[in-house]
Enzyme design. Structure first.
Site, PDB file in Angstrom:
ATOM      1  N   ALA B  60       0.864  -1.176   0.000  1.00 29.54           N
ATOM      2  CA  ALA B  60       0.000   0.000   0.000  1.00 29.54           C
ATOM      3  C   ALA B  60       0.900   1.226   0.000  1.00 29.54           C
ATOM      4  O   ALA B  60       1.949   1.238   0.660  1.00 29.54           O
ATOM      5  CB  ALA B  60      -0.873   0.031   1.252  1.00 29.54           C
ATOM      6  N   TRP B  61       0.531   2.239  -0.786  1.00 32.72           N
ATOM      7  CA  TRP B  61       1.309   3.472  -0.805  1.00 32.72           C
ATOM      8  C   TRP B  61       0.513   4.589  -1.433  1.00 32.72           C
ATOM      9  O   TRP B  61      -0.478   4.354  -2.112  1.00 32.72           O
ATOM     10  CB  TRP B  61       2.667   3.298  -1.493  1.00 32.72           C
ATOM     11  N   HIS B  69       6.203  25.022   2.353  1.00 28.74           N
ATOM     12  CA  HIS B  69       6.005  25.722   3.630  1.00 28.74           C
ATOM     13  C   HIS B  69       4.736  25.259   4.337  1.00 28.74           C
ATOM     14  O   HIS B  69       4.044  26.049   4.970  1.00 28.74           O
ATOM     15  CB  HIS B  69       5.984  27.239   3.380  1.00 28.74           C
ATOM     16  N   HIS B  73       8.160  23.267   9.156  1.00 28.91           N
ATOM     17  CA  HIS B  73       9.027  23.411   7.981  1.00 28.91           C
ATOM     18  C   HIS B  73      10.132  24.427   8.216  1.00 28.91           C
ATOM     19  O   HIS B  73      10.093  25.221   9.147  1.00 28.91           O
ATOM     20  CB  HIS B  73       8.219  23.810   6.741  1.00 28.91           C
ATOM     21  N   ASP B  75      12.478  27.563   6.588  1.00 30.97           N
ATOM     22  CA  ASP B  75      12.603  28.648   5.607  1.00 30.97           C
ATOM     23  C   ASP B  75      14.079  28.790   5.240  1.00 30.97           C
ATOM     24  O   ASP B  75      14.920  29.016   6.124  1.00 30.97           O
ATOM     25  CB  ASP B  75      12.156  29.989   6.202  1.00 30.97           C
ATOM     26  N   HIS B  79      13.900  32.069   0.088  1.00 33.03           N
ATOM     27  CA  HIS B  79      12.469  32.282   0.254  1.00 33.03           C
ATOM     28  C   HIS B  79      12.152  33.785   0.275  1.00 33.03           C
ATOM     29  O   HIS B  79      11.034  34.190  -0.053  1.00 33.03           O
ATOM     30  CB  HIS B  79      12.010  31.636   1.564  1.00 33.03           C
ATOM     31  N   HIS B 207      11.771  37.564   8.622  1.00 33.47           N
ATOM     32  CA  HIS B 207      12.096  37.017   7.298  1.00 33.47           C
ATOM     33  C   HIS B 207      13.149  37.907   6.634  1.00 33.47           C
ATOM     34  O   HIS B 207      14.144  37.433   6.091  1.00 33.47           O
ATOM     35  CB  HIS B 207      10.867  36.960   6.391  1.00 33.47           C
TER      36      HIS B 207
HETATM   37 MN   LIG Z   1       7.819  29.358   5.650  1.00 31.85          MN
END
Ligand SMILES: [Mn+2]
Ligand SMILES: [Mn+2]
Lengths: 258, 258
Positions: B60-61, B69, B73, B75, B79, B207
């Protein structure tokens, strides 16, 4: 100093080294090819969401599509019929995913014979040199096969009779899966079974026995030639996909510098 | 015994513990919601390839679709526009992804005020207690926010004025991004900037400064309340997506048992 302080300090000095065993993930990443009527896994695809444009002026990002079993990845028990009542990938305890690496080198044999099989006597030879298999170990089969991983045709190495790639014999698959010290098995090839294993009895014996015995598989590893036969610590990091039969994974090894 | 032998031995005895900081990945995993005209990331989706049937009798898969993102997760520099000439996720050296964790606890403040900001004085208080920030550290902002992560509305906590979630002030973002010891910054919320940071100057300062200074971000972490303020070792494991602006990641912390 505590062990963790030593880890941090030795990583900083280079006394401890990190070896990345993970193949880069891209549209070039080869995947298993099953014959009809069997359905195949997706390859890796990426699609831009925005890139410093009106849809996202200061940022860039993408969506991705792939299979649970694309590239360097982990096989969980529920991937196989013998393990269908076992754990999904998100249920595997992290304690099983960090442990000593046992590296068995069949790269010379594989270069001469792509159908070479891993046998229990290879473990006898390893243990004669390095002592008993350590508790909670991951057995890694080094074959040099990762050199082929940018060329799907050479990586899968199939002819009219099917694929020809190294893997465990039936006896060895069972031996490993039942060994109390073995937590998982990792390979450089596309799957934990030999290319010819569809014709073995049982078919795909490593999947059959390993996943049926609450042990896990790792495929498409690279850089196994940078590991000592004994002494490295493996860190296996699959994504915790809820109900997943496996997952793409990052795999690191920690090794003592020479 | 070597450090690696101690790691293996202490994991076996429980003297060293693994704390999983990764949120389970499923269709329920909440993602960032940007307003029009900005484009949004995909949510996690899974599609069965075969499941012990004619298309795959013993296995099964599934295939998966998600954003770089989505969920827990990392960055990477590319990004953000300030880091667009920097590293993609596959280029980040593993040495930057394993390091000491600095945990700053603002969970009481966040419970009282969801717009609470991390400031340089919070670091002064941490350093007064624990000494200088360790080299190559990952700063982790504990806010208790992960308790909301099964309810997208509470997790994003938006009203008509936008989202209200904790994050760094402009001054603190810049301070962290320029600090020689800081390798990365991780949060329990959906992003490394405060919910209100779209209106800061510069907008989304964490960011802006972090990714523009070859440092990395981690979002949607869980279990930060299981970490000591100092002493844990973080293991960050993103998928090495070639050219990726980020990647879903498995994140482990190693901690000494009490
Ligand atoms: Mn992000
Ligand atoms: Mn697989």
């Amino acid at each position: 100093m505590t062990t963790l302080q030593n880890v941090v300090s030795e990583l900083a000095t280079g006394r401890l080294r990190i070896v990345d065993l993970t193949a880069p993930l891209s549209e070039q990443t080869p995947v298993l090819q099953l014959p009809e009527p069997f359905a195949n896994t997706a390859t890796f695809q990426m699609e831009t969401i925005s890139a410093f444009d009106a849809a996202g002026p200061a940022w860039a990002w993408s969506n991705i599509t792939l299979g649970e079993h694309t590239g360097t990845h982990l096989d969980a028990p529920i991937h196989w019929i013998t393990g269908k009542d076992g754990k999904a990938v998100h249920q595997i305890e992290p304690e099983r995913l960090i442990g000593p690496a046992v590296v068995i080198d069949l790269s010379a044999e594989a270069a001469a014979n792509p159908d070479v099989l891993l046998e229990p006597e290879h473990f006898e030879a390893w243990e004669a040199q390095h002592g008993p298999l350590p508790h909670n170990c991951w057995v890694l089969l080094r074959t040099g096969w990762s050199e082929r991983n940018t060329d799907a045709q050479r990586f899968l190495n199939a002819d009219e009779n099917g694929p020809h790639t190294p893997g465990p014999s039936v006896a060895c698959a069972r031996w490993m899966a039942e060994h109390p010290a073995v937590s998982g098995f990792g390979v450089e090839t596309v799957g934990i079974d030999a290319g010819a294993a569809g014709g073995f009895e049982p078919g795909f014996p490593m999947h059959h026995y390993l996943l049926g015995n609450d042990r896990y598989g790792l495929t498409s590893l690279i850089n196994l030639d940078q590991l000592p036969a004994s002494g490295a610590v493996l860190v296996v990091a699959p994504l915790p996909i809820v109900g997943g039969t496996g997952s793409p994974a990052r795999v690191y090894a920690l090794v003592e510098s020479a």
